[in-house]
Design a protein around this motif. Sequence first.
Motif, short mmCIF file in Angstrom:
data_model
loop_
_atom_site.label_atom_id
_atom_site.label_comp_id
_atom_site.label_asym_id
_atom_site.label_seq_id
_atom_site.Cartn_x
_atom_site.Cartn_y
_atom_site.Cartn_z
N THR A 1 0.73 -1.32 0.00
CA THR A 1 -0.04 0.01 0.00
C THR A 1 0.95 1.43 0.24
OG1 THR A 1 -1.53 -1.08 1.31
CG2 THR A 1 -1.89 1.19 1.04
N PHE A 2 2.17 1.30 0.82
CA PHE A 2 2.87 2.31 0.64
C PHE A 2 3.39 2.68 -0.72
CE2 PHE A 2 7.50 3.10 0.71
CZ PHE A 2 7.39 4.55 0.89
N VAL A 3 3.79 1.41 -1.36
CA VAL A 3 4.53 1.70 -2.71
C VAL A 3 3.69 2.02 -3.69
CG1 VAL A 3 5.77 0.30 -4.50
CG2 VAL A 3 6.20 0.02 -2.14
N SER A 4 2.16 1.53 -3.50
CA SER A 4 1.23 2.11 -4.66
C SER A 4 0.83 3.50 -4.24
CB SER A 4 0.12 1.19 -4.62
OG SER A 4 -0.49 1.06 -3.18
N ASN A 5 0.65 3.97 -2.98
CA ASN A 5 0.29 5.23 -2.69
C ASN A 5 1.52 6.13 -3.38
OD1 ASN A 5 -1.65 4.54 -1.19
ND2 ASN A 5 -1.03 4.84 0.85
N ALA A 6 2.80 5.64 -3.02
CA ALA A 6 3.74 6.63 -3.58
C ALA A 6 3.85 6.70 -4.96
CB ALA A 6 5.25 6.14 -2.86
N LEU A 7 3.59 5.64 -5.71
CA LEU A 7 3.65 5.70 -7.22
C LEU A 7 2.53 6.64 -7.43
CD1 LEU A 7 4.97 1.99 -7.97
CD2 LEU A 7 6.19 4.22 -8.31
N ASP A 8 1.28 6.23 -7.11
CA ASP A 8 0.19 7.02 -7.41
C ASP A 8 0.27 8.62 -7.22
OD1 ASP A 8 -2.82 6.80 -8.26
OD2 ASP A 8 -2.88 7.77 -6.25
N ASN A 9 0.90 8.98 -6.23
CA ASN A 9 0.84 10.34 -5.97
C ASN A 9 2.21 10.94 -6.93
OD1 ASN A 9 3.06 12.28 -3.95
ND2 ASN A 9 1.09 12.74 -4.21
N LEU A 10 3.02 10.26 -7.21
CA LEU A 10 4.22 10.58 -8.16
C LEU A 10 3.75 10.80 -9.63
CD1 LEU A 10 7.31 9.03 -6.48
CD2 LEU A 10 6.69 11.37 -6.31
N THR A 11 3.00 9.81 -9.95
CA THR A 11 2.56 9.74 -11.33
C THR A 11 1.52 10.89 -11.81
OG1 THR A 11 0.62 8.29 -10.73
CG2 THR A 11 2.69 7.22 -11.65
N GLY A 12 1.14 11.90 -10.51
CA GLY A 12 0.09 12.70 -10.87
C GLY A 12 0.79 14.03 -11.27
N SER A 13 0.08 15.16 -11.67
CA SER A 13 0.84 16.23 -12.00
C SER A 13 1.32 16.95 -11.09
CB SER A 13 -0.28 17.26 -12.86
OG SER A 13 -1.29 17.78 -12.05
N ASN A 14 2.15 18.14 -11.06
CA ASN A 14 2.52 18.86 -9.98
C ASN A 14 1.40 19.59 -9.27
OD1 ASN A 14 5.48 18.54 -10.51
ND2 ASN A 14 5.40 20.22 -12.08
N ASP A 15 0.26 19.67 -10.00
CA ASP A 15 -0.77 20.46 -9.02
C ASP A 15 -1.39 19.39 -8.52
OD1 ASP A 15 -0.57 22.90 -10.49
OD2 ASP A 15 -1.71 22.24 -12.40
N LEU A 16 -1.44 18.26 -8.77
CA LEU A 16 -1.93 17.28 -7.95
C LEU A 16 -1.23 16.88 -6.71
CD1 LEU A 16 -4.47 15.21 -7.58
CD2 LEU A 16 -3.19 13.67 -8.99
N ILE A 17 -0.09 16.84 -6.85
CA ILE A 17 1.02 16.55 -5.94
C ILE A 17 0.77 17.66 -4.71
CG2 ILE A 17 3.28 16.17 -5.36
CD1 ILE A 17 3.96 14.98 -7.87
N SER A 18 0.67 18.96 -5.36
CA SER A 18 0.70 19.99 -4.14
C SER A 18 -0.66 20.14 -3.35
CB SER A 18 0.79 21.44 -5.13
OG SER A 18 -0.29 21.67 -5.84
#
Length: 639
Positions: free
Chosen positions: A489-506
């Motif tokens: 879950t940690f790995v998928s959360n991290a990848l899911d977050n990083l695959t988003g745009s800069n706006d989504l990550i922010s």
Amino acid sequence: MNQKILTTTSLIIAVILFMAINIVSKELFSSARLDLTENQLYTLSEGTENVLKNLEEPITLRFFLSEKLATSLSINSYAERVKDLLLEYQRIAGDKLNLIFVDPEPFSEEEDQAEGYGLQGVPIDDSNTTFYFGIAGSDSIDNENVIPFFSPNREEFLEYDLTKFVYQLAYPKQKIVGLMSTLPMQGNTSASPFMPQNSGKQDAWMIVDHIKQLLEVKTVATDVDAIPDDIEVLMVVHPMGFSDNTLYAIDQFVLNGGRAIIFSDPYSEVYEPVTDPKNPFAAMQAPRNSDFTKLFDAWGIEIANKVIGDLQTAQKVQVQKGSKMLVITYPVWMDLNGEQYFNTNDIVTGKLGNVVMATAGSIVEKGDVATKIIPLISSGDKSMQIDVEKLGFMSEPENLVREFKPENKFTLVARITGPVKSAFPDGKPKAEKESESEATTETKHIAESVADINVIVVADTDILEDKFWVRTQNMFGQRIAIPHAANATFVSNALDNLTGSNDLISVRNRGNFTRPFTKVEEIQQQAEQSFREKETELLARLTTADNKIQEMQRQKKEGNELALNIKQQQEIANFRNEKIKVRKELRNVQHELRKNIESLETNMKFINIGLMPLLIGLGGITLGVLGRRRRKALRLARD
């Protein structure tokens, strides 16, 4: 008479003006917002606004809510927040977002529609009544997305979940993760030169199967000169022996806006050095640490060549001592479970379960670099650093506990953000066989990051290995995963977050919308404590009476049975009277509890609904009377 007419006319004009101002302000200032909450809970993040304003194609959102059931349940306030947030999304997106509210009443077409979209209905009772609270979305070419149910447990991440939902509708193409690993994560089909040559058939790690369910995974060789253009997130696992050209490729990928998650370990237990038949002990003593120093220096961080041990989270392991098997506490295998170990404000770790890490390192700041290190997972505050020489071949695991000395809290996983410069200031390193003419045809060197980098660094590789987070069973030729930790879950959360745009990550954590009435809770706690004390007293008296009766039974003597029975009856009667008395006191405590809470609630309602308008009205009357007296005094002075 004229004065009365003038006063009446003034009041009528004031009422008309008040109504006119309300009508005009509603039209002119309907989009105005003033958020006075402590953490700006109702103000959308800039990233959310950018995502909504940059929608290229219209999308349709259908918000399903069982209105009547929501009112009867304790979820009504949360449902109102979701509704208000969706209306705000629609206001910002304009005609690019079509919002439809649907009330799926039992046995209606709307309920069938909710089931058709795959929403999760929650049974309320035995009458087949189902509560719906989710959202379904579609774009102009009928791509669909759904949030089956808005869980109150993710209330603080509501804005992120909704913005991610909209972003995935706007950009439905599956994201690509590049996997660059020196470990046999994909089984023995991997072309990694670091795999033992004599290893038998190996299945892919379950973490790879887990990632493939969410994203497209492409293998990236460990000796590449450039990262493929279609890679959006690079996952680097146990970097060791990388050439400067490969490190340069990763460097340029990150500087050009690419995201990465790096698993770098001071002591990788899963790594298997290549065995030399002439010297089998060499593999046992071979170093097991990753080497990503050149890029870490440029990013302003360091992973020391020591592992972290923590007795508070240590797992029990079996070791063989001679002919015996012993169970010992192994502090370098940590089962981290609890909010104190995770950054609850970051979407990656905010709602994470237990995570198991083994012989992990610590991430510390290094050099004068303008990056920001945001801890995501940390050890306990009584952890210590342990030399890697105390692990592995010929080590004494039980000595780790004997020699343990608590030191501090250490960062095990961190997000690295901020501007950085290239780890290769002179440009791409020249390969041995590369000519000057070939060097001039390369792409332009990036000396500084085009924007703030966004990299997650994990000081452990064993976190990915099956034995630390999952058990597998073979059923009809299929591997079934049974996780016992949330590593995947940690790995998928991290990848899911990083695959988003800069706006989504922010998009930030919204904080907790719940604002408890601390005074009410204090009264409840005091009354409950008093109630429990009375309850304990009652139980103590009951026990005492029972003991007395049993004692009297033991003391029965022939010829005295009647007298003793009379004593028992009297004792029971006394106890019953005492029990009635204590129960009455308990009822009084409960009554006082309700009375205090109702009184406080009534006072608060009066202050908010009645007193404030009354004070404003009295203030207006007072100003009017003073003004009238002042005008009267001026007239008298002129006369």
